[in-house]
Every structure is written in structure tokens, then in C-alpha cells.
Design a protein around this motif. Structure first.
Motif, PDB file in Angstrom:
ATOM      1  N   ILE A   1      36.441  42.273  50.214  1.00  0.00           N
ATOM      2  CA  ILE A   1      35.936  41.977  48.878  1.00  0.00           C
ATOM      3  C   ILE A   1      35.325  43.251  48.314  1.00  0.00           C
ATOM      4  CG2 ILE A   1      34.352  40.620  47.473  1.00  0.00           C
ATOM      5  CD1 ILE A   1      34.477  38.398  49.483  1.00  0.00           C
ATOM      6  N   THR A   2      35.783  43.654  47.132  1.00  0.00           N
ATOM      7  CA  THR A   2      35.273  44.855  46.473  1.00  0.00           C
ATOM      8  C   THR A   2      34.866  44.515  45.046  1.00  0.00           C
ATOM      9  OG1 THR A   2      36.762  46.237  47.778  1.00  0.00           O
ATOM     10  CG2 THR A   2      35.799  47.232  45.825  1.00  0.00           C
ATOM     11  N   GLY A   3      33.687  44.984  44.651  1.00  0.00           N
ATOM     12  CA  GLY A   3      33.217  44.746  43.289  1.00  0.00           C
ATOM     13  C   GLY A   3      32.390  43.478  43.170  1.00  0.00           C
ATOM     14  N   ALA A   4      32.090  43.108  41.928  1.00  0.00           N
ATOM     15  CA  ALA A   4      31.246  41.944  41.652  1.00  0.00           C
ATOM     16  C   ALA A   4      32.072  40.664  41.771  1.00  0.00           C
ATOM     17  CB  ALA A   4      30.631  42.054  40.263  1.00  0.00           C
TER      18      ALA A   4
ATOM     19  N   GLY B   1      32.444  46.980  36.188  1.00  0.00           N
ATOM     20  CA  GLY B   1      32.107  46.364  34.921  1.00  0.00           C
ATOM     21  C   GLY B   1      32.672  44.982  34.729  1.00  0.00           C
ATOM     22  N   SER B   2      33.416  44.478  35.713  1.00  0.00           N
ATOM     23  CA  SER B   2      34.015  43.151  35.619  1.00  0.00           C
ATOM     24  C   SER B   2      33.550  42.263  36.762  1.00  0.00           C
ATOM     25  CB  SER B   2      35.543  43.256  35.641  1.00  0.00           C
ATOM     26  OG  SER B   2      36.006  44.037  34.572  1.00  0.00           O
ATOM     27  N   THR B   3      33.731  40.966  36.582  1.00  0.00           N
ATOM     28  CA  THR B   3      33.319  39.989  37.590  1.00  0.00           C
ATOM     29  C   THR B   3      34.467  39.016  37.851  1.00  0.00           C
ATOM     30  OG1 THR B   3      31.018  40.087  36.867  1.00  0.00           O
ATOM     31  CG2 THR B   3      31.658  38.177  38.160  1.00  0.00           C
ATOM     32  N   ILE B   4      34.648  38.676  39.114  1.00  0.00           N
ATOM     33  CA  ILE B   4      35.597  37.631  39.491  1.00  0.00           C
ATOM     34  C   ILE B   4      34.812  36.492  40.121  1.00  0.00           C
ATOM     35  CG2 ILE B   4      37.498  37.002  41.022  1.00  0.00           C
ATOM     36  CD1 ILE B   4      38.625  39.773  40.692  1.00  0.00           C
ATOM     37  N   ASP B   5      34.982  35.291  39.589  1.00  0.00           N
ATOM     38  CA  ASP B   5      34.320  34.099  40.102  1.00  0.00           C
ATOM     39  C   ASP B   5      35.348  33.204  40.781  1.00  0.00           C
ATOM     40  OD1 ASP B   5      32.586  34.325  37.111  1.00  0.00           O
ATOM     41  OD2 ASP B   5      31.592  34.527  39.059  1.00  0.00           O
ATOM     42  N   ILE B   6      35.150  32.944  42.061  1.00  0.00           N
ATOM     43  CA  ILE B   6      36.007  32.009  42.793  1.00  0.00           C
ATOM     44  C   ILE B   6      35.338  30.637  42.720  1.00  0.00           C
ATOM     45  CG2 ILE B   6      37.157  31.491  44.964  1.00  0.00           C
ATOM     46  CD1 ILE B   6      38.026  34.150  43.734  1.00  0.00           C
ATOM     47  N   PRO B   7      35.949  29.662  42.048  1.00  0.00           N
ATOM     48  CA  PRO B   7      35.291  28.379  41.782  1.00  0.00           C
ATOM     49  C   PRO B   7      35.203  27.475  43.007  1.00  0.00           C
ATOM     50  CG  PRO B   7      37.510  28.370  40.915  1.00  0.00           C
ATOM     51  CD  PRO B   7      37.275  29.760  41.410  1.00  0.00           C
TER      52      PRO B   7
ATOM     53  N   VAL C   1      46.449  36.114  50.093  1.00  0.00           N
ATOM     54  CA  VAL C   1      46.509  36.372  48.666  1.00  0.00           C
ATOM     55  C   VAL C   1      45.683  37.590  48.287  1.00  0.00           C
ATOM     56  CG1 VAL C   1      44.542  34.905  48.080  1.00  0.00           C
ATOM     57  CG2 VAL C   1      46.348  35.239  46.396  1.00  0.00           C
ATOM     58  N   VAL C   2      46.118  38.272  47.227  1.00  0.00           N
ATOM     59  CA  VAL C   2      45.359  39.357  46.622  1.00  0.00           C
ATOM     60  C   VAL C   2      44.936  38.902  45.230  1.00  0.00           C
ATOM     61  CG1 VAL C   2      45.381  41.739  45.818  1.00  0.00           C
ATOM     62  CG2 VAL C   2      46.636  41.123  47.893  1.00  0.00           C
ATOM     63  N   VAL C   3      43.625  38.846  45.006  1.00  0.00           N
ATOM     64  CA  VAL C   3      43.094  38.457  43.700  1.00  0.00           C
ATOM     65  C   VAL C   3      42.532  39.709  43.051  1.00  0.00           C
ATOM     66  CG1 VAL C   3      41.462  36.992  42.459  1.00  0.00           C
ATOM     67  CG2 VAL C   3      42.540  36.157  44.562  1.00  0.00           C
ATOM     68  N   GLN C   4      43.107  40.069  41.883  1.00  0.00           N
ATOM     69  CA  GLN C   4      42.704  41.306  41.229  1.00  0.00           C
ATOM     70  C   GLN C   4      42.260  41.051  39.801  1.00  0.00           C
ATOM     71  OE1 GLN C   4      46.499  43.399  42.296  1.00  0.00           O
ATOM     72  NE2 GLN C   4      45.103  45.022  42.966  1.00  0.00           N
ATOM     73  N   GLU C   5      41.894  42.143  39.144  1.00  0.00           N
ATOM     74  CA  GLU C   5      41.395  42.098  37.772  1.00  0.00           C
ATOM     75  C   GLU C   5      42.344  41.401  36.818  1.00  0.00           C
ATOM     76  OE1 GLU C   5      38.531  43.187  34.859  1.00  0.00           O
ATOM     77  OE2 GLU C   5      38.520  43.476  37.012  1.00  0.00           O
ATOM     78  N   ALA C   6      43.657  41.574  37.037  1.00  0.00           N
ATOM     79  CA  ALA C   6      44.629  41.035  36.101  1.00  0.00           C
ATOM     80  C   ALA C   6      44.672  39.522  36.100  1.00  0.00           C
ATOM     81  CB  ALA C   6      46.014  41.580  36.423  1.00  0.00           C
ATOM     82  N   CYS C   7      44.049  38.894  37.101  1.00  0.00           N
ATOM     83  CA  CYS C   7      43.991  37.430  37.196  1.00  0.00           C
ATOM     84  C   CYS C   7      45.383  36.815  37.176  1.00  0.00           C
ATOM     85  CB  CYS C   7      43.156  36.839  36.057  1.00  0.00           C
ATOM     86  SG  CYS C   7      41.479  37.434  36.060  1.00  0.00           S
ATOM     87  N   ALA C   8      46.260  37.347  38.012  1.00  0.00           N
ATOM     88  CA  ALA C   8      47.637  36.879  38.020  1.00  0.00           C
ATOM     89  C   ALA C   8      47.757  35.409  38.356  1.00  0.00           C
ATOM     90  CB  ALA C   8      48.444  37.709  39.024  1.00  0.00           C
ATOM     91  N   TYR C   9      46.725  34.860  39.021  1.00  0.00           N
ATOM     92  CA  TYR C   9      46.790  33.473  39.441  1.00  0.00           C
ATOM     93  C   TYR C   9      45.912  32.576  38.585  1.00  0.00           C
ATOM     94  CZ  TYR C   9      48.635  35.897  43.477  1.00  0.00           C
ATOM     95  OH  TYR C   9      49.357  36.718  44.300  1.00  0.00           O
TER      96      TYR C   9
ATOM     97  N   ASN D   1      44.539  30.860  34.755  1.00  0.00           N
ATOM     98  CA  ASN D   1      44.912  30.499  33.395  1.00  0.00           C
ATOM     99  C   ASN D   1      43.781  30.821  32.429  1.00  0.00           C
ATOM    100  OD1 ASN D   1      43.014  28.583  33.854  1.00  0.00           O
ATOM    101  ND2 ASN D   1      44.422  26.829  33.914  1.00  0.00           N
ATOM    102  N   THR D   2      42.769  31.555  32.918  1.00  0.00           N
ATOM    103  CA  THR D   2      41.654  31.979  32.081  1.00  0.00           C
ATOM    104  C   THR D   2      41.505  33.482  32.207  1.00  0.00           C
ATOM    105  OG1 THR D   2      40.524  29.900  32.468  1.00  0.00           O
ATOM    106  CG2 THR D   2      39.195  31.691  31.600  1.00  0.00           C
ATOM    107  N   LYS D   3      41.507  34.183  31.086  1.00  0.00           N
ATOM    108  CA  LYS D   3      41.456  35.639  31.140  1.00  0.00           C
ATOM    109  C   LYS D   3      40.511  36.166  30.075  1.00  0.00           C
ATOM    110  CE  LYS D   3      44.609  39.584  31.442  1.00  0.00           C
ATOM    111  NZ  LYS D   3      46.017  39.988  31.359  1.00  0.00           N
ATOM    112  N   ARG D   4      39.591  37.021  30.484  1.00  0.00           N
ATOM    113  CA  ARG D   4      38.628  37.577  29.562  1.00  0.00           C
ATOM    114  C   ARG D   4      38.590  39.088  29.713  1.00  0.00           C
ATOM    115  NH1 ARG D   4      33.695  33.385  30.956  1.00  0.00           N
ATOM    116  NH2 ARG D   4      34.803  31.467  30.411  1.00  0.00           N
TER     117      ARG D   4
END
Length: 399
Positions: free
Chosen positions: A335-338, A358-364, A372-380, A382-385
């Protein structure tokens, strides 16, 4: 880990700290065998007063706790090699505890060694308080008695996560501890090889007290010096200093019939980082009589967990991961970043989560992440900011 005060009071399992678990282990040992095995705590001048207050809560637990202080050495200016303190009453920041190799002389100078011998105690088991796998094993004790060894070092199989760990070698016919700091740069990769050096020192050490008394009184201890470079604040400047430390493992050559024993990996479970803390808090382990026991549903070694700088301090770790995910089927987590993990998350296989600066990823809540690789682009997602990535819930990801 951003701690203030003794590390031994960090909560690690079910509301219990390192000290709580150790006390429970010894309490169970004493109850089972109707004995009075004491629990010794070697403190530095930084932790002595806090520890004295903390251990009051164990009154009535059936465990005799004996604290003693290790030595206080002067820090040295790196450029001039002169001592930092001007006199004995100089600021406490000018001094340092010289490593666990100081245990022999500290036991002797404190008078604790003589008191233990007077009680008929012959052998002590020494370990780092943050090693949750370091529990009393009567089979090793029996082996020590049968072999008449004065010193036994527990070694376990080296993995790629342990390549910097010291090991014992045959040096001119005697057993020695070899640390990475003693290895010339051109041979470091050779030292790190898990094929050439298959075992490493866990710092679980069994020692004969009469032998300690002999080597101290005869001034036989000659421990290799480990220079440890640090910086301290002096006025508005950061000053480079040296601390000359020693390791308890280096003393192995001074004891008769000293040798290493290969022990299971479960006896080496240190908590040096929040990555380690996440591991021991997880469903991989249960607690019984103060001992961590691996969940039988887990197959193979513990997973490799790498948490980035956002998780360096315990307080930050708790903020980003308030509830430990299920990792019984996890192999590797980075895990890297916020990144924030909500409750009820399950991690399987290899999981990599990367949040850019400067970005945050929230795993609900309730998410299942598998290979899986979860990155900034949010490929998986349906919500993108622009500055936040929120993965839809419930989420089940697999490659």
C-alpha cells in the motif's frame, strides 16, 4: 513507529500490549509448573521511570517483575570524535543506551545477577520484548542442560525479508556472529544470499548466569563495536553524531559449548514497523495464554506486507486502517499513499494499492480484493474524482 515512551506498551492484540502478553505467558508457566520464574526488564534511562509506573498494574498477577537499568554512554561528534556531553549532568539527549550487548555488564553491575544466583537460578532466556514469537520452550532448555552449553542462539531459516539478519559462522575454529555492518561492500550481496547463509539470528538467546559472572569478572568480553550514525538537534542545527553499540549475539565466542539451534519461524515474530503490527493484529493469529498461535486455516508462511510512509507512525496506521482486514489467504500486500481501508475488507493473493500524491483511495466496507492492482485511475470503480478515488461498495476485484 512514532512512539512516545516504552514501545512495550503498544497495543498489539485484543487490547493487550507486548508487556501484557509477556506477563500472561510467565503467569501461565508459573501456574502450570508451580514455580516462580521471574520476569526481568532491561530498561534504558529513557524508559526506566515509565516502566516503573506501568508494571504496578501487574501486582497480584503471580509474576515477579525485576527491572534494571542498562548503561548510559556519551554520544560522540562524528567530525571530531569528541564526546557530546560536557559533564555528567549534561542534557539527556547527549547520552544513549549502548545496545543489548550491554546486558552482561548491566546484569552484573545492577546486582541482579548475584541475587538470581543466590536464589539458585542458573539459566535466563533473553529476547526482544517486541518479538511475539519469543516464548519459553522447555525443549531448548533441556537441550541446553544436556549439552552443558553456556550460550545458545536461536536461528531460523532466512527468507528474502531477512537478508540483512546476522548469522553465526566458523571463524578460525570458533563460533562468531557476523553482522551485515561488518561485511565489506563488495561482499554484501554474497552475505544476503539465502543459499550461502541459510539461517539468521533471532536474538532469542539462552544464557548460563554463572558463565556471565565469569566472563564479566575476568574481563573477557570483547564485543565488536557497531558504529551507529545519527543526528541530534543542537540549537538550530542538526549535528551528526556516532553511537558505539554492541550486540548480545557477538558474545557467543566467549562461552563454552556455545552453539546455535535451528528453530521454527513462529519463534521469530518481531514488530518493528506498522507492517509487522498489521500482521500480528490480523486473523492469521489467535492468542492463548499470552502466546500468538497461527491460524490452522493458514497454509505456508506469513504474507509479505509493505506499507508506505503514510503508515509509518502507529497513530497514522490506526487512522488509515481502523479495522484490520482479513488476510488468511493473502500472499503479498503493498500500500502506497493515502489509502483508507474500511471495516470488513478481505485481501487475497497479491494486492497492490497505489494512491498518488495529493489523492486518496478509499476501500469501502465489505470489499474483497484478490490478485488486483488498485491505482489512481480507478479502473475498477464507477466513481471518479479529481483528487479522490472511492471504490464502489460492495466491491469484489480479481485479476
Amino acid at each position: 513507529m512514532g512512539c512516545v515512551g516504552p514501545k512495550s506498551v503498544i497495543e498489539v492484540r485484543d487490547g493487550m500490549s507486548f508487556l501484557d502478553l509477556s506477563v500472561r505467558q510467565i503467569e501461565f508457566l508459573n501456574e502450570t509448573y508451580k514455580v516462580n520464574v521471574p520476569f526481568l526488564l532491561m530498561n534504558s534511562f529513557n524508559t526506566n521511570d515509565d516502566t516503573a509506573n506501568i508494571i504496578k498494574k501487574y501486582d497480584g498477577h503471580g509474576v515477579e517483575i525485576i527491572p534494571f537499568n542498562q548503561s548510559r554512554y556519551p554520544r560522540i561528534y562524528k567530525d571530531s570524535l569528541l564526546p557530546v556531553p560536557k559533564d555528567f549532568d549534561s542534557s539527556i539527549s547527549d547520552w544513549y543506551p549502548p545496545g543489548h550487548g550491554d546486558v552482561f555488564e548491566s546484569l552484573y553491575n545492577s546486582g541482579v545477577l548475584e541475587k538470581l544466583l543466590e536464589r539458585g537460578i542458573e539459566i535466563i532466556f533473553l529476547s526482544n520484548v517486541d518479538n511475539l514469537g519469543a516464548v519459553v520452550d522447555l525443549r531448548i532448555l533441556q537441550h541446553m542442560v544436556e549439552t552443558e552449553a553456556e550460550y545458545i542462539m536461536e536461528l531460523t531459516n532466512k527468507t528474502k525479508a531477512d537478508v540483512k539478519g546476522g548469522t553465526i559462522i566458523d571463524y578460525e575454529g570458533s563460533v562468531r556472529l557476523l553482522e551485515i555492518a561488518q561485511v565489506p561492500k563488495e561482499h554484501v550481496n554474497e552475505f544476503k544470499s539465502i543459499k550461502k547463509f541459510r539461517y539468521f539470528n533471532t536474538n532469542n538467546i539462552w544464557l548460563n548466569l554463572k558463565a556471565i559472572k565469569r566472563v564479566v569478572e575476568n574481563d573477557e568480553l570483547e564485543l565488536e563495536i557497531i558504529p551507529n550514525g545519527k543526528s541530534i538537534q543542537k540549537g538550530d542545527s542538526d549535528i551528526s553524531i556516532l553511537q558505539l553499540e554492541t550486540a548480545v549475539g557477538a558474545a557467543i565466542r566467549h562461552f563454552r559449548n556455545a552453539h546455535g539451534v535451528n528453530v521454527p519461524r513462529r519463534r521469530f515474530l518481531p514488530v518493528k514497523t506498522c507492517s509487522d503490527l498489521m500482521l500480528v493484529k490480523s486473523d492469521l493469529y489467535t492468542v492463548k495464554h499470552g502466546q500468538l498461535q497461527q491460524n490452522p486455516a493458514r497454509f505456508g508462511d506469513a504474507p509479505l506486507i509493505k506499507l508506505g510512509p503514510h503508515f509509518k507512525k502507529v497513530s497514522d496506521f490506526q487512522k488509515h486502517i481502523p479495522s484490520i482486514p482479513k488476510i488468511i489467504e493473502l500472499d503479498h500486500l503493498t500500500i502506497t499513499g493515502a489509502v483508507n481501508l474500511a471495516r470488513g475488507v478481505t485481501l487475497k493473493g497479491t494486492v497492490i494499492i497505489v494512491a498518488n500524491e495529493g489523492s486518496t483511495i478509499d476501500i469501502p466496507p465489505g470489499s474483497i480484493l484478490e490478485n488486483v492492482v488498485v491505482q489512481e485511475a480507478c479502473a475498477y470503480s464507477n466513481t471518479k474524482r479529481a483528487h479522490s478515488c472511492l471504490i464502489s461498495s460492495p466491491a469484489v476485484f480479481s485479476r
